[in-house]
Design a protein around this motif. Structure first.
Motif, PDB file in Angstrom:
ATOM      1  N   ASP A   1     -20.702 -57.184 -22.957  1.00 37.43           N
ATOM      2  CA  ASP A   1     -20.731 -56.882 -21.528  1.00 37.43           C
ATOM      3  C   ASP A   1     -21.836 -57.706 -20.883  1.00 37.43           C
ATOM      4  OD1 ASP A   1     -20.021 -54.855 -19.281  1.00 37.43           O
ATOM      5  OD2 ASP A   1     -22.204 -54.781 -19.395  1.00 37.43           O
ATOM      6  N   THR A   2     -21.521 -58.378 -19.789  1.00 39.98           N
ATOM      7  CA  THR A   2     -22.547 -59.070 -19.016  1.00 39.98           C
ATOM      8  C   THR A   2     -22.340 -58.744 -17.545  1.00 39.98           C
ATOM      9  OG1 THR A   2     -23.623 -61.183 -18.555  1.00 39.98           O
ATOM     10  CG2 THR A   2     -21.236 -61.228 -18.823  1.00 39.98           C
ATOM     11  N   ARG A   3     -23.441 -58.587 -16.827  1.00 34.92           N
ATOM     12  CA  ARG A   3     -23.317 -58.239 -15.412  1.00 34.92           C
ATOM     13  C   ARG A   3     -24.521 -58.731 -14.623  1.00 34.92           C
ATOM     14  NH1 ARG A   3     -23.192 -51.811 -15.202  1.00 34.92           N
ATOM     15  NH2 ARG A   3     -21.810 -52.218 -16.925  1.00 34.92           N
ATOM     16  N   TYR A   4     -24.275 -58.924 -13.352  1.00 36.68           N
ATOM     17  CA  TYR A   4     -25.317 -59.231 -12.378  1.00 36.68           C
ATOM     18  C   TYR A   4     -25.506 -57.977 -11.540  1.00 36.68           C
ATOM     19  CZ  TYR A   4     -27.439 -61.010  -8.121  1.00 36.68           C
ATOM     20  OH  TYR A   4     -28.262 -61.205  -7.041  1.00 36.68           O
ATOM     21  N   VAL A   5     -26.735 -57.520 -11.421  1.00 41.29           N
ATOM     22  CA  VAL A   5     -27.056 -56.330 -10.639  1.00 41.29           C
ATOM     23  C   VAL A   5     -27.947 -56.759  -9.478  1.00 41.29           C
ATOM     24  CG1 VAL A   5     -28.115 -54.049 -10.652  1.00 41.29           C
ATOM     25  CG2 VAL A   5     -26.943 -54.879 -12.693  1.00 41.29           C
ATOM     26  N   HIS A   6     -27.554 -56.399  -8.282  1.00 41.19           N
ATOM     27  CA  HIS A   6     -28.321 -56.714  -7.079  1.00 41.19           C
ATOM     28  C   HIS A   6     -28.693 -55.382  -6.436  1.00 41.19           C
ATOM     29  CE1 HIS A   6     -29.533 -59.247  -3.672  1.00 41.19           C
ATOM     30  NE2 HIS A   6     -29.191 -58.205  -2.948  1.00 41.19           N
ATOM     31  N   LYS A   7     -29.982 -55.049  -6.499  1.00 44.67           N
ATOM     32  CA  LYS A   7     -30.453 -53.810  -5.892  1.00 44.67           C
ATOM     33  C   LYS A   7     -30.924 -54.144  -4.480  1.00 44.67           C
ATOM     34  CE  LYS A   7     -31.722 -51.915 -10.329  1.00 44.67           C
ATOM     35  NZ  LYS A   7     -32.800 -51.526 -11.229  1.00 44.67           N
ATOM     36  N   PHE A   8     -30.239 -53.570  -3.493  1.00 43.41           N
ATOM     37  CA  PHE A   8     -30.553 -53.838  -2.091  1.00 43.41           C
ATOM     38  C   PHE A   8     -31.923 -53.356  -1.702  1.00 43.41           C
ATOM     39  CE2 PHE A   8     -25.861 -53.679  -1.655  1.00 43.41           C
ATOM     40  CZ  PHE A   8     -25.696 -54.984  -1.252  1.00 43.41           C
ATOM     41  N   SER A   9     -32.386 -52.287  -2.302  1.00 45.66           N
ATOM     42  CA  SER A   9     -33.660 -51.728  -1.887  1.00 45.66           C
ATOM     43  C   SER A   9     -34.528 -51.458  -3.096  1.00 45.66           C
ATOM     44  CB  SER A   9     -33.443 -50.442  -1.092  1.00 45.66           C
ATOM     45  OG  SER A   9     -32.730 -49.518  -1.866  1.00 45.66           O
ATOM     46  N   GLN A  10     -35.818 -51.616  -2.892  1.00 47.47           N
ATOM     47  CA  GLN A  10     -36.741 -51.193  -3.923  1.00 47.47           C
ATOM     48  C   GLN A  10     -36.713 -49.681  -3.973  1.00 47.47           C
ATOM     49  OE1 GLN A  10     -40.552 -52.891  -3.104  1.00 47.47           O
ATOM     50  NE2 GLN A  10     -40.022 -54.808  -4.099  1.00 47.47           N
ATOM     51  N   LEU A  11     -37.229 -49.132  -5.039  1.00 48.41           N
ATOM     52  CA  LEU A  11     -37.192 -47.690  -5.206  1.00 48.41           C
ATOM     53  C   LEU A  11     -38.268 -47.057  -4.343  1.00 48.41           C
ATOM     54  CD1 LEU A  11     -36.516 -47.752  -8.994  1.00 48.41           C
ATOM     55  CD2 LEU A  11     -34.918 -47.155  -7.180  1.00 48.41           C
ATOM     56  N   LYS A  12     -37.880 -46.724  -3.125  1.00 50.52           N
ATOM     57  CA  LYS A  12     -38.776 -46.120  -2.142  1.00 50.52           C
ATOM     58  C   LYS A  12     -38.296 -44.700  -1.872  1.00 50.52           C
ATOM     59  CE  LYS A  12     -40.529 -50.266  -0.408  1.00 50.52           C
ATOM     60  NZ  LYS A  12     -41.935 -50.448  -0.553  1.00 50.52           N
ATOM     61  N   SER A  13     -38.979 -43.999  -1.005  1.00 48.84           N
ATOM     62  CA  SER A  13     -38.620 -42.615  -0.735  1.00 48.84           C
ATOM     63  C   SER A  13     -37.412 -42.492   0.191  1.00 48.84           C
ATOM     64  CB  SER A  13     -39.812 -41.862  -0.145  1.00 48.84           C
ATOM     65  OG  SER A  13     -40.238 -42.507   1.033  1.00 48.84           O
ATOM     66  N   SER A  14     -36.843 -43.607   0.617  1.00 50.61           N
ATOM     67  CA  SER A  14     -35.623 -43.566   1.410  1.00 50.61           C
ATOM     68  C   SER A  14     -34.692 -44.681   0.942  1.00 50.61           C
ATOM     69  CB  SER A  14     -35.936 -43.739   2.898  1.00 50.61           C
ATOM     70  OG  SER A  14     -36.422 -45.042   3.117  1.00 50.61           O
ATOM     71  N   PHE A  15     -33.454 -44.646   1.360  1.00 50.33           N
ATOM     72  CA  PHE A  15     -32.472 -45.645   0.967  1.00 50.33           C
ATOM     73  C   PHE A  15     -32.457 -46.831   1.937  1.00 50.33           C
ATOM     74  CE2 PHE A  15     -30.859 -42.274  -1.633  1.00 50.33           C
ATOM     75  CZ  PHE A  15     -30.272 -42.939  -2.693  1.00 50.33           C
ATOM     76  N   ARG A  16     -33.596 -47.244   2.436  1.00 46.35           N
ATOM     77  CA  ARG A  16     -33.613 -48.354   3.377  1.00 46.35           C
ATOM     78  C   ARG A  16     -33.595 -49.694   2.647  1.00 46.35           C
ATOM     79  NH1 ARG A  16     -38.814 -50.583   4.860  1.00 46.35           N
ATOM     80  NH2 ARG A  16     -40.359 -49.830   3.395  1.00 46.35           N
ATOM     81  N   VAL A  17     -33.076 -50.707   3.292  1.00 44.65           N
ATOM     82  CA  VAL A  17     -33.010 -52.041   2.698  1.00 44.65           C
ATOM     83  C   VAL A  17     -34.389 -52.675   2.756  1.00 44.65           C
ATOM     84  CG1 VAL A  17     -31.988 -54.331   2.899  1.00 44.65           C
ATOM     85  CG2 VAL A  17     -30.590 -52.298   3.305  1.00 44.65           C
ATOM     86  N   ASP A  18     -34.840 -53.192   1.643  1.00 42.59           N
ATOM     87  CA  ASP A  18     -36.149 -53.820   1.530  1.00 42.59           C
ATOM     88  C   ASP A  18     -35.969 -55.055   0.660  1.00 42.59           C
ATOM     89  OD1 ASP A  18     -38.822 -54.242   1.787  1.00 42.59           O
ATOM     90  OD2 ASP A  18     -39.442 -52.343   0.910  1.00 42.59           O
ATOM     91  N   LYS A  19     -36.992 -55.485  -0.014  1.00 48.03           N
ATOM     92  CA  LYS A  19     -36.875 -56.635  -0.908  1.00 48.03           C
ATOM     93  C   LYS A  19     -35.878 -56.331  -2.019  1.00 48.03           C
ATOM     94  CE  LYS A  19     -41.661 -57.935  -0.194  1.00 48.03           C
ATOM     95  NZ  LYS A  19     -42.971 -58.044  -0.816  1.00 48.03           N
ATOM     96  N   ALA A  20     -35.011 -57.271  -2.304  1.00 46.82           N
ATOM     97  CA  ALA A  20     -33.989 -57.074  -3.320  1.00 46.82           C
ATOM     98  C   ALA A  20     -34.555 -57.322  -4.709  1.00 46.82           C
ATOM     99  CB  ALA A  20     -32.819 -58.008  -3.072  1.00 46.82           C
ATOM    100  N   ILE A  21     -34.010 -56.627  -5.681  1.00 49.35           N
ATOM    101  CA  ILE A  21     -34.317 -56.844  -7.091  1.00 49.35           C
ATOM    102  C   ILE A  21     -33.016 -57.301  -7.736  1.00 49.35           C
ATOM    103  CG2 ILE A  21     -35.063 -55.804  -9.242  1.00 49.35           C
ATOM    104  CD1 ILE A  21     -36.483 -53.673  -7.512  1.00 49.35           C
TER     105      ILE A  21
END
Length: 146
Positions: free
Chosen positions: A115-135
């Protein structure tokens, strides 16, 4: 005609992440999943991924993936996921985020697969689901279906 087949299994492997503040970019993960065939070519899969961050915190990721099977041993997939930060002693914190993943899976027989995959996390792990720097991360794992 739809067929409903349930598969479950486990995947383990390494993750290479692109984070500005991480000095150890390679991490490990364990993935437990359940999969249901919707037809001969399409399916849906849900997963619980425990990603070990190498530091004081780990993440719990819960993706929902839609799969397409163009060939007998090859699957392509894409889906959305929720991410939760686990702090010391593996308790869930109030920090969460979301992202998406795309990948491929190649079966090496009846049970084992790569299995291979690319994961794009839109937001850093903050206290809300807001868009921030991507991981961004690339994962490579080997799995077993039972």
């Amino acid at each position: 005609m739809f067929t409903f087949t349930t598969l479950s299994g486990i995947v383990t492997g390494n993750t290479i992440e692109n984070r500005l503040e991480i000095s150890e970019p390679s991490t490990s993960y364990v993935n437990i999943f359940a999969e249901k065939s919707l037809s001969e070519k399409f399916g849906i899969r849900t997963e619980i991924i425990y990603a070990m961050g190498g530091g004081e915190s780990n993440t719990l990721e819960i993706p929902i993936i839609f799969k397409y099977k163009p060939l007998k041993n090859l699957n392509f997939y894409s889906g959305l996921q929720a991410n939760f930060l686990l702090v010391r002693k593996n308790s869930v914190s109030n920090k969460a985020g979301f992202g998406f993943n795309v990948g491929a899976e190649y079966h090496l027989g009846n049970h084992f697969f790569v299995d291979t995959r690319y994961v794009h996390k839109f937001s850093q792990l903050k206290s809300s689901f807001r868009v921030d720097k991507a991981i961004n991360s690339v994962r490579l794992g080997i799995g077993y279906k039972f």
